[in-house]
Design a protein around this motif. Structure first.
Motif, PDB file in Angstrom:
ATOM      1  N   UNK A 238      21.206  50.297  -8.558  1.00  0.00           N
ATOM      2  CA  UNK A 238      21.761  49.253  -7.695  1.00  0.00           C
ATOM      3  C   UNK A 238      20.949  47.968  -7.818  1.00  0.00           C
ATOM      4  N   UNK A 239      21.654  46.855  -7.946  1.00  0.00           N
ATOM      5  CA  UNK A 239      21.019  45.546  -7.927  1.00  0.00           C
ATOM      6  C   UNK A 239      22.045  44.496  -7.534  1.00  0.00           C
ATOM      7  N   UNK A 240      21.559  43.319  -7.139  1.00  0.00           N
ATOM      8  CA  UNK A 240      22.447  42.256  -6.726  1.00  0.00           C
ATOM      9  C   UNK A 240      22.598  42.186  -5.220  1.00  0.00           C
ATOM     10  N   UNK A 241      23.683  41.543  -4.767  1.00  0.00           N
ATOM     11  CA  UNK A 241      23.904  41.268  -3.342  1.00  0.00           C
ATOM     12  C   UNK A 241      24.785  42.346  -2.716  1.00  0.00           C
ATOM     13  N   UNK A 242      24.409  42.768  -1.493  1.00  0.00           N
ATOM     14  CA  UNK A 242      25.195  43.721  -0.716  1.00  0.00           C
ATOM     15  C   UNK A 242      25.292  43.206   0.718  1.00  0.00           C
ATOM     16  N   UNK A 243      26.502  43.215   1.263  1.00  0.00           N
ATOM     17  CA  UNK A 243      26.677  42.786   2.656  1.00  0.00           C
ATOM     18  C   UNK A 243      26.300  43.913   3.600  1.00  0.00           C
ATOM     19  N   UNK A 244      25.363  43.626   4.513  1.00  0.00           N
ATOM     20  CA  UNK A 244      24.909  44.604   5.490  1.00  0.00           C
ATOM     21  C   UNK A 244      25.662  44.445   6.795  1.00  0.00           C
ATOM     22  N   UNK A 245      26.937  44.812   6.787  1.00  0.00           N
ATOM     23  CA  UNK A 245      27.774  44.775   7.986  1.00  0.00           C
ATOM     24  C   UNK A 245      28.599  46.053   8.027  1.00  0.00           C
ATOM     25  N   UNK A 246      29.051  46.435   9.205  1.00  0.00           N
ATOM     26  CA  UNK A 246      29.893  47.609   9.356  1.00  0.00           C
ATOM     27  C   UNK A 246      31.264  47.385   8.712  1.00  0.00           C
ATOM     28  N   UNK A 247      31.895  48.444   8.212  1.00  0.00           N
ATOM     29  CA  UNK A 247      33.249  48.291   7.660  1.00  0.00           C
ATOM     30  C   UNK A 247      34.272  47.771   8.669  1.00  0.00           C
ATOM     31  N   UNK A 248      34.052  48.043   9.971  1.00  0.00           N
ATOM     32  CA  UNK A 248      34.988  47.553  10.986  1.00  0.00           C
ATOM     33  C   UNK A 248      34.623  46.168  11.490  1.00  0.00           C
ATOM     34  N   UNK A 249      33.553  45.615  10.957  1.00  0.00           N
ATOM     35  CA  UNK A 249      33.072  44.309  11.400  1.00  0.00           C
ATOM     36  C   UNK A 249      34.109  43.192  11.267  1.00  0.00           C
ATOM     37  N   UNK A 250      34.897  43.127  10.173  1.00  0.00           N
ATOM     38  CA  UNK A 250      35.853  42.023  10.055  1.00  0.00           C
ATOM     39  C   UNK A 250      36.887  41.973  11.176  1.00  0.00           C
ATOM     40  N   UNK A 251      37.137  43.117  11.821  1.00  0.00           N
ATOM     41  CA  UNK A 251      38.132  43.168  12.895  1.00  0.00           C
ATOM     42  C   UNK A 251      37.506  43.015  14.280  1.00  0.00           C
ATOM     43  N   UNK A 252      36.196  42.765  14.331  1.00  0.00           N
ATOM     44  CA  UNK A 252      35.485  42.682  15.612  1.00  0.00           C
ATOM     45  C   UNK A 252      35.280  41.229  16.011  1.00  0.00           C
ATOM     46  N   UNK A 253      35.718  40.879  17.211  1.00  0.00           N
ATOM     47  CA  UNK A 253      35.448  39.552  17.771  1.00  0.00           C
ATOM     48  C   UNK A 253      34.326  39.666  18.796  1.00  0.00           C
ATOM     49  N   UNK A 254      33.795  38.520  19.189  1.00  0.00           N
ATOM     50  CA  UNK A 254      32.768  38.521  20.232  1.00  0.00           C
ATOM     51  C   UNK A 254      33.319  39.093  21.535  1.00  0.00           C
ATOM     52  N   UNK A 255      34.584  38.797  21.830  1.00  0.00           N
ATOM     53  CA  UNK A 255      35.205  39.342  23.027  1.00  0.00           C
ATOM     54  C   UNK A 255      35.336  40.856  22.968  1.00  0.00           C
ATOM     55  N   UNK A 256      35.713  41.373  21.780  1.00  0.00           N
ATOM     56  CA  UNK A 256      35.810  42.821  21.597  1.00  0.00           C
ATOM     57  C   UNK A 256      34.453  43.477  21.795  1.00  0.00           C
ATOM     58  N   UNK A 257      33.419  42.856  21.230  1.00  0.00           N
ATOM     59  CA  UNK A 257      32.069  43.391  21.393  1.00  0.00           C
ATOM     60  C   UNK A 257      31.680  43.454  22.869  1.00  0.00           C
ATOM     61  N   UNK A 258      31.959  42.385  23.622  1.00  0.00           N
ATOM     62  CA  UNK A 258      31.621  42.357  25.046  1.00  0.00           C
ATOM     63  C   UNK A 258      32.361  43.468  25.800  1.00  0.00           C
ATOM     64  N   UNK A 259      33.635  43.661  25.493  1.00  0.00           N
ATOM     65  CA  UNK A 259      34.416  44.704  26.149  1.00  0.00           C
ATOM     66  C   UNK A 259      33.862  46.090  25.830  1.00  0.00           C
ATOM     67  N   UNK A 260      33.514  46.324  24.577  1.00  0.00           N
ATOM     68  CA  UNK A 260      33.009  47.630  24.162  1.00  0.00           C
ATOM     69  C   UNK A 260      31.627  47.907  24.752  1.00  0.00           C
ATOM     70  N   UNK A 261      30.787  46.875  24.833  1.00  0.00           N
ATOM     71  CA  UNK A 261      29.472  47.073  25.439  1.00  0.00           C
ATOM     72  C   UNK A 261      29.616  47.380  26.922  1.00  0.00           C
ATOM     73  N   UNK A 262      30.491  46.656  27.609  1.00  0.00           N
ATOM     74  CA  UNK A 262      30.746  46.943  29.012  1.00  0.00           C
ATOM     75  C   UNK A 262      31.262  48.359  29.210  1.00  0.00           C
ATOM     76  N   UNK A 263      32.177  48.797  28.338  1.00  0.00           N
ATOM     77  CA  UNK A 263      32.723  50.147  28.435  1.00  0.00           C
ATOM     78  C   UNK A 263      31.654  51.204  28.205  1.00  0.00           C
TER      79      UNK A 263
END
Length: 322
Positions: A238-263
């Protein structure tokens, strides 16, 4: 072109099983810049669980650590790989966003990376791998665009140019050392990072989205960020650039995160923080990191064969607050 597939090991949750070892690596020695920070502590724990020896590069020397001054003076100690995690916290609310702090932000990332890169270049026996953790601030904030590791960026504001300079500082032309860059999203974990500053307001029922809450929220669980780095260390193709984000990250908004943390906490998350308040605390330029965001896809990370422990936000937050 996609990342080459490595038939090295099956990862999944066995990353944290102390009885599980790879066949190719026999207790290698790793040097970690910034290894005592939030992510560094988690990565150190994982590496040691997997039987690896770890030396930290920090402000002061001591047991299992050397100072930056000693590294500059005496060079890199013999090791199989080097990882740089160093960097002053950009979102420290107690630091005023001024020229002095900006210089500190740059120096803590670019200069430490240059120091380690020079030490690798000058080493009689250079390490086999050199891994740098940067950020998804490389990509331009957008409510709709999706970015993979091959997407352009790095040239439109302070933070994108910072990542460009940071990654450029890691380049060692002609070196036999394998180079990897992991562009991390917001790191979620129990003992630091974004969650540690949010828990009390959310516990008190005062939590909610920042600004409109519609902005993308690129995130990753700390065990997955540590896992990606460890996987890259142990996967020699392995070499080069890799994005360190969750696979579901593109569908996550800040509002969704707040709701999920509250839940996850069993609390409401109905009180938004106005955009003007975020700008008042952090300054207009720094507030962009909170009020805007990027939809980042871990395309090459998934193609590499890494299996995420926490691909889902709900499960990730429940693990953190449990």
């Amino acid at each position: 072109m996609g990342a080459p597939r490595c038939n090295v090991l099956a990862w999944e949750c066995r990353l944290w099983d102390s009885t599980y070892r790879t066949a190719n690596f026999k207790c290698p020695v790793f040097s970690l810049g910034g290894g005592t920070g939030f992510v560094g502590r988690a990565l150190t724990q994982l590496l040691r669980i997997r039987g690896h020896e770890v030396t930290h590069v920090s402000r002061q020397g001591g047991k299992d650590r050397i100072s930056w001054e000693e590294l500059s003076r005496s060079g890199l100690p013999p090791c199989d790989a080097v990882v740089n995690l160093a960097g002053e916290n950009v979102l420290n609310p107690f630091r005023r966003w001024d020229d002095a702090f900006c210089r500190e932000i740059i120096s803590s990332r670019v200069e430490t990376t240059k120091t380690l890169a020079k030490a690798i270049a000058d080493a009689d026996q250079p390490p086999r791998a050199w891994i740098l953790i940067t950020g998804v601030g490389y990509y331009r904030p957008s409510p709709t665009a999706e970015y993979t590791e091959d997407s352009p960026g790095g040239d439109f504001d302070f933070f994108s140019r910072l990542v460009s300079s940071w990654e450029a500082a890691a380049l060692i032309p002609g070196s036999p050392t394998r180079g990897v860059v992991v562009r991390s999203g917001v790191v979620l974990g129990r003992d630091g990072g974004a969650i540690s500053r949010m828990l009390w307001p959310f516990w008190l029922g005062l939590g909610g989205p920042l600004g409109s809450g519609l902005q993308p929220f690129p995130w990753i669980h700390i065990r997955d960020l540590s896992g990606i780095v460890c996987y890259a260390l142990e996967s020699e193709c392995l070499q080069g650039v890799f994005n360190g984000v969750s696979p579901s990250s593109p569908a996550t908004s800040n509002g969704t995160f707040a709701q999920e943390l509250g839940a996850a906490l069993g609390r409401p998350a109905l009180l938004p923080v106005p955009a003007w308040a975020v700008r008042a605390v952090f300054g207009a330029e720094r507030a962009i990191m909170l009020l805007e965001g990027q939809r980042v896809v871990p395309k090459r990370t998934l193609e590499s064969g890494y299996h995420f422990i926490f691909p889902d936000l709900s499960a990730a937050l429940k693990d953190i607050v449990a």
